[in-house]
Design a protein around this motif. Structure first.
Motif, PDB file in Angstrom:
ATOM      1  N   ARG A 384       0.900  -0.992  -0.094  1.00 41.31           N
ATOM      2  CA  ARG A 384       0.150   0.022  -0.046  1.00 41.31           C
ATOM      3  C   ARG A 384       0.929   1.281  -0.156  1.00 41.31           C
ATOM      4  N   LEU A 385       1.904   1.088   0.568  1.00 40.20           N
ATOM      5  CA  LEU A 385       2.920   2.349   1.030  1.00 40.20           C
ATOM      6  C   LEU A 385       3.677   2.716  -0.537  1.00 40.20           C
ATOM      7  N   ALA A 386       3.948   1.678  -1.310  1.00 41.25           N
ATOM      8  CA  ALA A 386       4.255   1.823  -2.681  1.00 41.25           C
ATOM      9  C   ALA A 386       3.599   2.394  -3.596  1.00 41.25           C
ATOM     10  N   ASP A 387       2.021   1.999  -3.225  1.00 36.48           N
ATOM     11  CA  ASP A 387       1.135   2.619  -4.210  1.00 36.48           C
ATOM     12  C   ASP A 387       0.917   3.911  -3.805  1.00 36.48           C
ATOM     13  N   LEU A 388       1.225   4.386  -2.790  1.00 38.41           N
ATOM     14  CA  LEU A 388       0.990   5.874  -2.459  1.00 38.41           C
ATOM     15  C   LEU A 388       2.144   6.595  -2.819  1.00 38.41           C
ATOM     16  N   ALA A 389       3.202   5.783  -2.672  1.00 38.62           N
ATOM     17  CA  ALA A 389       4.423   6.792  -3.321  1.00 38.62           C
ATOM     18  C   ALA A 389       4.448   6.666  -4.822  1.00 38.62           C
ATOM     19  N   GLU A 390       4.005   5.833  -5.361  1.00 41.13           N
ATOM     20  CA  GLU A 390       4.058   6.034  -6.909  1.00 41.13           C
ATOM     21  C   GLU A 390       2.955   7.102  -7.387  1.00 41.13           C
ATOM     22  N   ARG A 391       1.794   7.278  -6.393  1.00 44.08           N
ATOM     23  CA  ARG A 391       0.889   8.377  -6.789  1.00 44.08           C
ATOM     24  C   ARG A 391       1.261   9.676  -6.192  1.00 44.08           C
ATOM     25  N   HIS A 392       2.554   9.867  -5.518  1.00 45.02           N
ATOM     26  CA  HIS A 392       3.199  10.858  -4.773  1.00 45.02           C
ATOM     27  C   HIS A 392       2.017  11.604  -3.946  1.00 45.02           C
ATOM     28  N   ASP A 393       1.281  10.593  -3.280  1.00 53.49           N
ATOM     29  CA  ASP A 393       0.566  11.195  -2.030  1.00 53.49           C
ATOM     30  C   ASP A 393       1.266  11.079  -0.721  1.00 53.49           C
ATOM     31  N   GLU A 394       2.201  12.207  -0.452  1.00 51.68           N
ATOM     32  CA  GLU A 394       2.964  12.230   0.585  1.00 51.68           C
ATOM     33  C   GLU A 394       2.089  12.248   1.923  1.00 51.68           C
ATOM     34  N   ALA A 395       1.026  12.881   2.171  1.00 49.12           N
ATOM     35  CA  ALA A 395       0.104  12.998   3.209  1.00 49.12           C
ATOM     36  C   ALA A 395      -0.462  11.493   3.709  1.00 49.12           C
ATOM     37  N   ALA A 396      -0.688  10.966   2.561  1.00 47.23           N
ATOM     38  CA  ALA A 396      -1.534   9.599   2.887  1.00 47.23           C
ATOM     39  C   ALA A 396      -0.351   8.567   3.236  1.00 47.23           C
ATOM     40  N   PHE A 397       0.933   8.780   2.833  1.00 52.55           N
ATOM     41  CA  PHE A 397       1.858   7.925   3.089  1.00 52.55           C
ATOM     42  C   PHE A 397       2.716   8.129   4.389  1.00 52.55           C
ATOM     43  N   VAL A 398       2.608   9.452   5.020  1.00 52.23           N
ATOM     44  CA  VAL A 398       3.076   9.473   6.149  1.00 52.23           C
ATOM     45  C   VAL A 398       1.806   9.085   7.216  1.00 52.23           C
ATOM     46  N   LYS A 399       0.571   9.147   6.733  1.00 52.41           N
ATOM     47  CA  LYS A 399      -0.278   8.813   7.815  1.00 52.41           C
ATOM     48  C   LYS A 399      -0.408   7.130   8.050  1.00 52.41           C
ATOM     49  N   MET A 400       0.112   6.517   6.975  1.00 53.74           N
ATOM     50  CA  MET A 400       0.006   5.173   6.936  1.00 53.74           C
ATOM     51  C   MET A 400       1.317   4.707   7.569  1.00 53.74           C
ATOM     52  N   LYS A 422      10.731  -1.518  -2.088  1.00 56.16           N
ATOM     53  CA  LYS A 422      11.602  -0.807  -1.240  1.00 56.16           C
ATOM     54  C   LYS A 422      12.159   0.759  -2.070  1.00 56.16           C
ATOM     55  N   GLN A 423      12.307   0.561  -3.240  1.00 54.53           N
ATOM     56  CA  GLN A 423      12.753   1.749  -3.895  1.00 54.53           C
ATOM     57  C   GLN A 423      11.761   2.857  -3.967  1.00 54.53           C
ATOM     58  N   ALA A 424      10.533   2.383  -4.495  1.00 59.08           N
ATOM     59  CA  ALA A 424       9.365   3.468  -4.292  1.00 59.08           C
ATOM     60  C   ALA A 424       9.186   3.951  -2.890  1.00 59.08           C
ATOM     61  N   ILE A 425       9.208   3.127  -1.926  1.00 59.44           N
ATOM     62  CA  ILE A 425       8.889   3.549  -0.457  1.00 59.44           C
ATOM     63  C   ILE A 425      10.287   4.428   0.068  1.00 59.44           C
ATOM     64  N   GLY A 426      11.394   3.909  -0.468  1.00 49.19           N
ATOM     65  CA  GLY A 426      12.399   4.693   0.137  1.00 49.19           C
ATOM     66  C   GLY A 426      12.560   6.303  -0.576  1.00 49.19           C
ATOM     67  N   SER A 427      12.244   6.429  -1.764  1.00 48.22           N
ATOM     68  CA  SER A 427      12.329   7.676  -2.430  1.00 48.22           C
ATOM     69  C   SER A 427      11.164   8.396  -1.908  1.00 48.22           C
ATOM     70  N   MET A 428       9.931   7.943  -1.670  1.00 44.69           N
ATOM     71  CA  MET A 428       8.709   8.838  -0.922  1.00 44.69           C
ATOM     72  C   MET A 428       9.227   9.175   0.445  1.00 44.69           C
ATOM     73  N   ARG A 429       9.970   8.347   1.001  1.00 45.64           N
ATOM     74  CA  ARG A 429      10.400   8.407   2.610  1.00 45.64           C
ATOM     75  C   ARG A 429      11.461   9.659   2.424  1.00 45.64           C
ATOM     76  N   LYS A 430      12.280   9.538   1.766  1.00 44.88           N
ATOM     77  CA  LYS A 430      13.326  10.555   1.791  1.00 44.88           C
ATOM     78  C   LYS A 430      12.852  12.095   1.393  1.00 44.88           C
ATOM     79  N   THR A 431      11.829  12.047   0.562  1.00 47.55           N
ATOM     80  CA  THR A 431      10.998  13.374   0.323  1.00 47.55           C
ATOM     81  C   THR A 431      10.118  13.833   1.546  1.00 47.55           C
ATOM     82  N   ALA A 432       9.685  12.757   2.177  1.00 48.38           N
ATOM     83  CA  ALA A 432       8.821  13.153   3.163  1.00 48.38           C
ATOM     84  C   ALA A 432       9.817  13.616   4.415  1.00 48.38           C
TER      85      ALA A 432
END
Length: 439
Positions: A384-400, A422-432
């Protein structure tokens, strides 16, 4: 033995048999050496030499660029050839000091040091900071900062990370087998900083010879204990190691010190010993060269700045048909597009593989099997987190709870759809995390 562990994790083929029985070989570099000014978390180091300067081995060539930073020392004698951007092991370009090795290894005269029992805590911390020691397990956090918590009296455990759970890497294993006394003495130095702490050596139970050797050396040490851990990846991740050895849990908003713990890697503790007991700065480390794509896997004592191409050549060179080279291990390492890059403070291994399995397997849609959830040591939902990362939904990513990811890659490893979770989640995590700092 080996019952101490955490929930989740995976059991990849460890590949350690390729190099575990290969004794450490010292490698002396031949050509120029490159010293990236960013070899650690925090501010880059600042050069204190200029083009044309002659330097000696052990001479400071860059000073710390701030409180969270670390100085850099020349590991050879020679002439400063340039200060310019060079490719680092992770693939980016970093401003680096280039030194032409004269092959003489003329060394500075190191200052006389007092016996450990005569040193004050602030003197020990200053020596560690001045020596340029950082976390050499891969994180690269300046060790002086790590060993300076706000309330040192509340530190209950100093944990030596001897797990070495990443497949193929055997550098720490060889250090312990060949030089265990240096590790013990490094732990003794750190324990002097924390009056109420106990030292724990956490070793996976696939290394019974290491466990036996450390137990024998610490049998008369009331402040030191060896704990056997279940062999499982990522047993050596900081949060998982703390939980396995002490039962204490931390999350992304906490530091190990918040749970009364300090964690240091094997190489880091040996660097601390060299700095405080011998007065020698951080200039070398053990690096494993392994995989089925290199002629003769082994473990090498390497000076910082050494070109990784020389290291691979020392291991017999790449086999014909080698498809992929990784800086680090297969789970958390970085694919390399060139070997023309230096060994740094955080270089643990070079992995050479005849097959690039990631590129060979195209990802397909998620089948909702839940294997990534079962494997995740952080108990989050990677798919689910990878899905959110690919959609660039940072708020939902952090909430989850996306920030709780430790980027171990267990989810990607078990995914039958071969999704690069891991790559998708890691990229969004760094941005967040970057946006969180801005706020």
């Amino acid at each position: 033995m080996g019952l101490l562990t955490f929930k989740g994790g995976v059991h990849p083929n460890d590949g350690k048999s390729l190099s575990k029985d290969k004794a450490i070989t010292e490698l002396m570099p031949q050509g120029e050496l490159a010293y990236p000014l960013s070899q650690h978390i925090g501010a880059p180091a600042k050069p204190v030499v200029a083009k044309g300067d002659r330097v000696l081995k052990g001479q400071k060539i860059a000073e710390a660029g701030g409180f969270v930073s670390a100085p850099i020392y020349s590991s050879v004698s020679g002439t400063v050839k340039a200060i310019e951007p060079r490719v680092n092991p992770t693939g980016g370009k970093t401003n680096s000091i280039i030194i032409e090795n004269d092959g003489e290894y003329e060394e500075v005269e190191y200052p006389q040091v007092k016996p450990l029992e005569e040193l004050r805590k602030d003197e020990i911390l200053e020596m560690i900071g001045n020596a340029g020691i950082v976390g050499m397990g891969g994180a690269g956090f300046p060790t002086r900062v790590k060993l300076s918590p706000k309330e040192p009296e509340k530190i209950d455990y100093v944990i030596a990370n001897c797990a070495e759970c990443e497949p193929y890497i055997t550098a720490d294993y060889r250090r312990i087998m060949e030089m265990p006394e240096l590790l013990i003495e490094g732990m003794r130095v750190v324990l002097k900083l924390f009056d109420n702490a106990k030292g724990i050596f956490g070793v996976e139970d696939n290394k019974p010879d290491c466990i036996a050797k450390l137990k024998e050396l610490t049998k008369d040490e009331p402040r030191m204990e060896v704990k056997a851990l279940m062999t499982k990846y990522p047993q050596g991740a900081e949060r998982q190691l703390i939980y396995a050895t002490t039962g204490r849990a931390i999350n992304s908003s906490m530091l190990p010190a918040d749970a009364g713990c300090v964690v240091d890697n094997v190489e880091t503790l040996i660097g601390i010993y060299n700095a405080v007991v011998k007065g020698i700065p951080s200039m070398e480390r053990i690096v494993t060269v392994s995989g089925d794509g290199v002629v003769s896997p082994g473990n090498y004592k390497v000076l910082f700045g050494t070109n990784q191409k020389e290291l691979v050549e020392a291991a017999g060179g790449l086999k014909e048909g080698c498809e992929k080279v990784i800086s680090g291990g297969p789970m958390m390492g970085f694919a390399m597009y060139t070997l023309d890059t230096p060994v740094t403070k955080t270089s643990s291994s070079i992995l050479c593989l005849t097959k690039d399995e990631v590129s060979a397997n195209a990802p397909t849609p998620c089948i909702n099997c839940g294997r990534c959830v079962e494997a995740c040591p952080s108990r989050i939902i990677p798919s689910r987190l990878a899905d959110l990362a690919e959609r660039h939904d940072e708020a939902a990513f952090v909430k989850m709870n996306g920030l709780e990811c430790v980027e171990c890659g267990s989810c990607s490893y078990v995914c039958p759809a071969k999704r690069q979770l891991k790559q998708a989640i890691g990229s969004m995590r760094k941005t967040a995390l970057a946006n969180k700092k801005k706020k």
